[in-house]
Each structure stands twice: as structure tokens, then as C-alpha cells.
Design an enzyme around this catalytic site. Structure first.
Site, PDB file in Angstrom:
ATOM      1  CG  HIS A  75     -18.417   3.628  30.705  1.00 17.42           C
ATOM      2  ND1 HIS A  75     -17.848   3.941  31.928  1.00 17.42           N
ATOM      3  CD2 HIS A  75     -18.516   2.267  30.684  1.00 17.42           C
ATOM      4  CE1 HIS A  75     -17.632   2.822  32.602  1.00 17.42           C
ATOM      5  NE2 HIS A  75     -18.030   1.800  31.877  1.00 17.42           N
TER       6      HIS A  75
ATOM      7  CG  MET B 208     -21.177   1.267  33.517  1.00 13.01           C
ATOM      8  SD  MET B 208     -20.695   2.535  34.714  1.00 13.01           S
ATOM      9  CE  MET B 208     -20.781   3.977  33.662  1.00 13.01           C
TER      10      MET B 208
ATOM     11  CB  SER C  71     -16.594  11.439  33.816  1.00 13.01           C
ATOM     12  OG  SER C  71     -17.878  10.947  34.157  1.00 13.01           O
TER      13      SER C  71
ATOM     14  CG  MET D 193     -24.404   4.517  35.320  1.00 12.75           C
ATOM     15  SD  MET D 193     -23.904   4.912  36.998  1.00 12.75           S
ATOM     16  CE  MET D 193     -22.283   5.637  36.725  1.00 12.75           C
TER      17      MET D 193
ATOM     18  CG  HIS E 201     -16.309   8.904  30.162  1.00  7.24           C
ATOM     19  ND1 HIS E 201     -15.802   7.818  29.473  1.00  7.24           N
ATOM     20  CD2 HIS E 201     -16.914   8.402  31.271  1.00  7.24           C
ATOM     21  CE1 HIS E 201     -16.097   6.707  30.145  1.00  7.24           C
ATOM     22  NE2 HIS E 201     -16.777   7.028  31.234  1.00  7.24           N
TER      23      HIS E 201
ATOM     24  CG  ASP F  15     -19.841   7.529  33.267  1.00  5.20           C
ATOM     25  OD1 ASP F  15     -19.191   6.560  32.837  1.00  5.20           O
ATOM     26  OD2 ASP F  15     -19.312   8.545  33.753  1.00  5.20           O
TER      27      ASP F  15
ATOM     28  CG  MET G 136     -14.605  -0.273  35.155  1.00  5.51           C
ATOM     29  SD  MET G 136     -15.160   1.343  34.569  1.00  5.51           S
ATOM     30  CE  MET G 136     -15.442   2.229  36.109  1.00  5.51           C
TER      31      MET G 136
ATOM     32  CG  ASP H 235     -14.301   5.518  33.928  1.00  4.66           C
ATOM     33  OD1 ASP H 235     -14.278   6.474  34.728  1.00  4.66           O
ATOM     34  OD2 ASP H 235     -15.339   5.141  33.348  1.00  4.66           O
TER      35      ASP H 235
HETATM   36  C1  DX5 Z   1     -18.235   5.408  37.236  1.00  7.71           C
HETATM   37  C2  DX5 Z   1     -17.963   6.045  35.910  1.00  7.71           C
HETATM   38  C3  DX5 Z   1     -16.891   7.036  35.867  1.00  7.71           C
HETATM   39  C4  DX5 Z   1     -17.009   8.183  36.842  1.00  7.71           C
HETATM   40  C5  DX5 Z   1     -15.646   8.597  37.212  1.00  7.71           C
HETATM   41  O1  DX5 Z   1     -18.801   4.148  37.085  1.00  7.71           O
HETATM   42  O2  DX5 Z   1     -17.679   5.077  34.927  1.00  7.71           O
HETATM   43  O3  DX5 Z   1     -16.754   7.544  34.534  1.00  7.71           O
HETATM   44  O4  DX5 Z   1     -17.685   9.295  36.340  1.00  7.71           O
HETATM   45  O5  DX5 Z   1     -15.744   9.591  38.169  1.00  7.71           O
HETATM   46  P1  DX5 Z   1     -14.472  10.021  39.026  1.00  7.71           P
HETATM   47  O6  DX5 Z   1     -13.471  10.573  38.054  1.00  7.71           O
HETATM   48  O7  DX5 Z   1     -15.033  11.046  39.942  1.00  7.71           O
HETATM   49  O8  DX5 Z   1     -13.980   8.803  39.703  1.00  7.71           O
HETATM   50 ZN    ZN Z   2     -17.260   5.890  32.931  1.00  5.95          ZN
END
Ligand code: DX5
Ligand code: ZN
Length: 224
Positions: A68, A70, A11, A39, A35, A37, A139, A177
């Protein structure tokens, strides 16, 4: 791709955002996917990156991009990520009334479609639409921030999804994740996950590629 059945997806949330191309390069040959993210400061409180960053990274690396989302209103935005060259686009079940329709649009735009299930969301209402998706993202933390502690009780949803996929003869990848590390990946693999997102465990390591290879080794031995 590494030829393994297990997908390890670093990620980039834990990477240096000023050096994303180099950070991608650092796991080349070891990672299966990157990956990303997204947001939007609405669906989750945090704010990260969006479409222009996916477009630029697509040009900078050949590693498949696992996006991903969000974000609110994924029906409006998700197909754009597919058009930008994402390999997979996962949307949150909690963010839309009709996840299956978004999946169809994502696939029509040329990407795989993923359904993401946050910490407090039960899987049962979504079992019947799983055939619309290529991937289910469970998750193992509350979505929104990296570096949180893995919640092992959420693996029950992975077990449930794996049973459901097997009984429906679905070719479904199950991705976990949140808090995935050398200490937690074995339990996730045993529960039936076959794709593993790891931020801190990869980009917090001195050698990110070696960290990916170590995670893969543990996941593969848990399955064999
Ligand atoms: C959080 C993300 C994850 C995050 C995971 O909402 O979806 O992808 O980056 O990070 P770690 O591996 O540090 O928990
Ligand atoms: Zn993620």
C-alpha cells in the site's frame, strides 16, 4: 493462500519492525496476504519502510505481499515494488494525475494493481477507470497512521464500488483498510468488501494467527 474467498491481510504497521520475518511467520497458514504500508513523510506525515524491506521480506516469507503505497510520485516508484516481488501494488488516487497509466506499468512489471481511495476522496471520478485495476482499496480511516477508529460512513463507498463492479461485470477485489476488527469486519463484509486489512486487531492480539482466523470466520458468516 487459505482457500477462502475472503482475504485477510494483517498490516505489518502494527508488528515489531525489528522482527518482521518472525511476525510474518506468526500468521503463516492463517493470513492470505501481508499488508505493507509504505509512507514517505510527504504524501502522509508518517514515515515507514520502502523497497529494500519488501525485497528482504519477499525472501523471508512465501505469503503474498500486498503493498500500500502512501507516497508521492507513484508513477516513479510503483513498478519497482512489482519487480521486487509484490503480489499487489496499490497506489493512491490522490497522488497521481494518471492512476490508470501507473496500473498498466505495475501490471507489466508482474503484480496486480490496486487503486486506493482516502477518507475524503469521492469514488465517482474513478469509477470509469476501475476496469484498469484488480483491486480497489477503500480507506475506512484517514490514511497515515494505524490504530485509528473505523469510520462506518465510508462503507457507502464500498457499496457504491460493489454495485458498479457488478453492473460492469468487473472482477474487482474490494479491500478495506483502517480500524478493521472483530467489531467492524461484519459491516464491511456486508457492504461488499472481500479483502480486509487489520493491523492492531492482529498484531495487538496475544495470538495473531487466531485473531486472523476469527476475523475470517466473522467475514465469511456475514456473507453467507
Ligand atoms: C494506515 C494503514 C493501515 C493501518 C491499519 O494508513 O494504511 O494499513 O496499518 O491499521 P489498523 O488496523 O490498526 O487500523
Ligand atoms: Zn494500509
Amino acid at each position: 493462500m487459505t482457500g477462502s474467498d475472503m482475504i485477510i491481510a494483517p498490516s505489518m504497521l502494527a508488528a515489531d519492525f525489528a522482527r518482521l520475518a518472525e511476525e510474518a511467520q506468526a500468521v503463516r497458514g492463517a493470513a492470505d496476504w501481508l499488508h505493507l504500508d509504505m509512507m514517505d513523510n510527504h504524501f502522509v506525515p508518517n514515515l515507514t519502510v520502502g523497497l529494500p524491506v519488501v525485497q528482504s521480506l519477499r525472501a523471508a516469507t512465501s505469503i503474498p505481499l500486498d503493498c500500500h503505497l502512501m507516497i508521492e510520485d507513484p508513477a516513479r516508484w510503483a513498478p519497482g515494488y512489482a519487480e521486487a516481488g509484490a503480489y499487489n501494488v496499490s497506489i493512491h488516487a490522490e497522488a497521481t494525475d494518471d492512476p490508470a497509466a501507473v496500473a498498466r506499468d505495475v501490471k507489466a512489471a508482474g503484480a496486480l494493481a490496486g487503486l486506493a481511495i482516502d477518507r475524503d476522496t469521492p469514488l465517482d471520478p474513478y469509477l470509469e477507470i476501475l476496469p484498469e485495476f484488480d483491486l480497489l482499496l477503500i480507506m475506512t480511516i484517514k490514511a497515515g497512521f494505524g490504530g485509528q477508529k473505523f469510520l462506518p460512513e465510508l462503507l457507502e463507498k464500498v457499496r457504491q464500488a460493489r454495485r458498479s463492479a457488478a453492473s460492469g461485470h468487473l472482477d474487482l477485489r474490494i479491500e478495506v483498510d483502517g480500524g478493521i476488527s472483530a467489531d467492524t469486519i461484519e459491516a464491511a463484509a456486508e457492504a461488499g468488501a472481500d479483502a480486509f486489512v487489520a493491523g492492531t486487531a492482529v498484531y495487538g492480539a496475544d495470538d495473531p494467527a487466531a485473531a486472523v482466523r476469527n476475523l475470517r470466520k466473522i467475514a465469511e458468516s456475514a456473507r453467507s
